[in-house]
Design a protein around this motif. Sequence first.
Motif, PDB file in Angstrom:
ATOM      1  N   ASN A  54       0.812  -0.971  -0.025  1.00 34.15           N
ATOM      2  CA  ASN A  54       0.044  -0.044  -0.026  1.00 34.15           C
ATOM      3  C   ASN A  54       0.882   1.311  -0.024  1.00 34.15           C
ATOM      4  O   ASN A  54       1.087   1.996   0.939  1.00 34.15           O
ATOM      5  CB  ASN A  54      -0.844  -0.112   1.322  1.00 34.15           C
ATOM      6  CG  ASN A  54      -2.113   0.874   1.225  1.00 34.15           C
ATOM      7  OD1 ASN A  54      -2.015   1.933   0.533  1.00 34.15           O
ATOM      8  ND2 ASN A  54      -3.272   0.429   1.684  1.00 34.15           N
ATOM      9  N   LYS A  58      -3.401   3.920   2.153  1.00 35.89           N
ATOM     10  CA  LYS A  58      -4.824   4.305   2.077  1.00 35.89           C
ATOM     11  C   LYS A  58      -5.521   2.999   2.558  1.00 35.89           C
ATOM     12  O   LYS A  58      -5.585   2.005   1.895  1.00 35.89           O
ATOM     13  CB  LYS A  58      -5.222   4.967   0.813  1.00 35.89           C
ATOM     14  CG  LYS A  58      -4.558   6.172   0.170  1.00 35.89           C
ATOM     15  CD  LYS A  58      -4.895   7.178   0.990  1.00 35.89           C
ATOM     16  CE  LYS A  58      -4.247   8.529   0.476  1.00 35.89           C
ATOM     17  NZ  LYS A  58      -4.412   9.655   1.223  1.00 35.89           N
ATOM     18  N   LEU A  61      -7.810   1.677  -0.400  1.00 32.41           N
ATOM     19  CA  LEU A  61      -7.006   0.961  -1.832  1.00 32.41           C
ATOM     20  C   LEU A  61      -7.622  -0.515  -1.918  1.00 32.41           C
ATOM     21  O   LEU A  61      -7.268  -1.397  -1.138  1.00 32.41           O
ATOM     22  CB  LEU A  61      -5.503   0.944  -1.606  1.00 32.41           C
ATOM     23  CG  LEU A  61      -4.648   0.379  -2.734  1.00 32.41           C
ATOM     24  CD1 LEU A  61      -4.921   1.012  -4.060  1.00 32.41           C
ATOM     25  CD2 LEU A  61      -3.226   0.312  -2.487  1.00 32.41           C
ATOM     26  N   ALA A  62      -7.949  -0.663  -3.305  1.00 32.43           N
ATOM     27  CA  ALA A  62      -8.463  -2.154  -3.635  1.00 32.43           C
ATOM     28  C   ALA A  62      -9.475  -2.735  -2.743  1.00 32.43           C
ATOM     29  O   ALA A  62      -9.635  -3.764  -2.632  1.00 32.43           O
ATOM     30  CB  ALA A  62      -7.209  -2.961  -3.894  1.00 32.43           C
ATOM     31  N   GLN A  94     -13.743  -6.676 -10.714  1.00 33.61           N
ATOM     32  CA  GLN A  94     -13.178  -5.831  -9.485  1.00 33.61           C
ATOM     33  C   GLN A  94     -12.008  -6.238  -8.948  1.00 33.61           C
ATOM     34  O   GLN A  94     -11.105  -5.548  -8.607  1.00 33.61           O
ATOM     35  CB  GLN A  94     -14.435  -6.153  -8.295  1.00 33.61           C
ATOM     36  CG  GLN A  94     -15.783  -5.564  -8.566  1.00 33.61           C
ATOM     37  CD  GLN A  94     -16.814  -5.839  -7.714  1.00 33.61           C
ATOM     38  OE1 GLN A  94     -16.888  -7.111  -7.077  1.00 33.61           O
ATOM     39  NE2 GLN A  94     -17.596  -4.891  -7.007  1.00 33.61           N
ATOM     40  N   GLN A  97      -9.599  -4.549 -11.287  1.00 36.89           N
ATOM     41  CA  GLN A  97      -9.389  -3.171 -10.859  1.00 36.89           C
ATOM     42  C   GLN A  97      -8.659  -2.878  -9.665  1.00 36.89           C
ATOM     43  O   GLN A  97      -7.949  -2.037  -9.634  1.00 36.89           O
ATOM     44  CB  GLN A  97     -11.026  -2.546 -10.719  1.00 36.89           C
ATOM     45  CG  GLN A  97     -10.967  -1.072 -10.568  1.00 36.89           C
ATOM     46  CD  GLN A  97     -10.549  -0.326 -11.596  1.00 36.89           C
ATOM     47  OE1 GLN A  97     -10.961  -0.361 -12.629  1.00 36.89           O
ATOM     48  NE2 GLN A  97      -9.565   0.535 -11.310  1.00 36.89           N
ATOM     49  N   ALA A  98      -8.805  -3.911  -8.632  1.00 32.21           N
ATOM     50  CA  ALA A  98      -7.860  -3.863  -7.528  1.00 32.21           C
ATOM     51  C   ALA A  98      -6.392  -3.621  -7.874  1.00 32.21           C
ATOM     52  O   ALA A  98      -5.607  -2.851  -7.338  1.00 32.21           O
ATOM     53  CB  ALA A  98      -7.916  -4.863  -6.680  1.00 32.21           C
ATOM     54  N   ASP A 101      -5.545  -0.197  -9.343  1.00 29.60           N
ATOM     55  CA  ASP A 101      -5.556   0.680  -8.471  1.00 29.60           C
ATOM     56  C   ASP A 101      -4.230   0.574  -7.766  1.00 29.60           C
ATOM     57  O   ASP A 101      -3.748   1.745  -7.405  1.00 29.60           O
ATOM     58  CB  ASP A 101      -6.704   0.735  -7.331  1.00 29.60           C
ATOM     59  CG  ASP A 101      -8.233   0.829  -8.007  1.00 29.60           C
ATOM     60  OD1 ASP A 101      -8.219   1.275  -9.136  1.00 29.60           O
ATOM     61  OD2 ASP A 101      -8.935   0.370  -7.594  1.00 29.60           O
ATOM     62  N   SER A 104      -1.546   2.323  -9.971  1.00 28.04           N
ATOM     63  CA  SER A 104      -2.047   3.653  -9.896  1.00 28.04           C
ATOM     64  C   SER A 104      -1.162   4.178  -8.566  1.00 28.04           C
ATOM     65  O   SER A 104      -0.628   5.346  -8.561  1.00 28.04           O
ATOM     66  CB  SER A 104      -3.304   4.001  -9.917  1.00 28.04           C
ATOM     67  OG  SER A 104      -3.497   5.218  -9.815  1.00 28.04           O
ATOM     68  N   ALA A 105      -1.368   3.562  -7.603  1.00 31.94           N
ATOM     69  CA  ALA A 105      -0.933   3.931  -6.053  1.00 31.94           C
ATOM     70  C   ALA A 105       0.711   4.146  -6.372  1.00 31.94           C
ATOM     71  O   ALA A 105       1.389   4.931  -5.474  1.00 31.94           O
ATOM     72  CB  ALA A 105      -1.460   3.013  -4.985  1.00 31.94           C
ATOM     73  N   THR A 108       1.338   7.373  -7.988  1.00 30.06           N
ATOM     74  CA  THR A 108       0.890   8.758  -7.311  1.00 30.06           C
ATOM     75  C   THR A 108       1.845   8.610  -6.120  1.00 30.06           C
ATOM     76  O   THR A 108       2.171   9.905  -5.605  1.00 30.06           O
ATOM     77  CB  THR A 108      -0.574   8.190  -6.570  1.00 30.06           C
ATOM     78  OG1 THR A 108      -1.409   8.126  -7.777  1.00 30.06           O
ATOM     79  CG2 THR A 108      -0.979   9.492  -5.791  1.00 30.06           C
TER      80      THR A 108
END
Length: 198
Positions: A54, A58, A61-62, A94, A97-98, A101, A104-105, A108
Amino acid sequence: MTNFLLAGALALTASAPTVPPGFLLWDKAATAKDNDPETNWAVSRRTTAKLTVNPCDKAALASAGRVAARTIIYTAVPDFQKSEQVILYSTKEQATQAVADLRSAVRTCASAKSGQSDYRYSVKAVTLGDEGLAVTGQVYMGRKAAIGGERAIVARKGTALVLYSQAGEWGKPAAADFAAQTKDATKMLGKICTIASC
């Protein structure tokens, strides 16, 4: 009528996805008696448990679409931690998508400065399950790798996400740093379809 409704409710309960006790690779070690005050095993069945890999730290997240989870975290004083986490999602979309994500983290929160050092994250694709990631966290002093970091393998198969991570006194990142995590992830992926939709 009552018996019919009861049977239907029991059938729904029986078919609900779950990560049963004893399913994770480290369950036996985590539930054994440990008298060492410098080590600790923590086991959680919460679907809201924070993703163990993580970068932005967050809680959400996921988290969308989770239906079951089991997390084991081992901590040893002063600075070693490893974790095993299996998460089941309602749908493959889903779970996919996790993974997106998490990627993306990493972008970021690729770098965080602390005094004279930076903690940097990077990610690369690996061949595991339907999709896999090798995530590296590392302390840097300027351009030079310092001591301290995290090495994680994250893989998705069907509706399941499996994560294996080690954090501690890592030096300059190397492919060999992921050997144990990859071995564990491969073993888990070999049986994950008994509880996940693949």
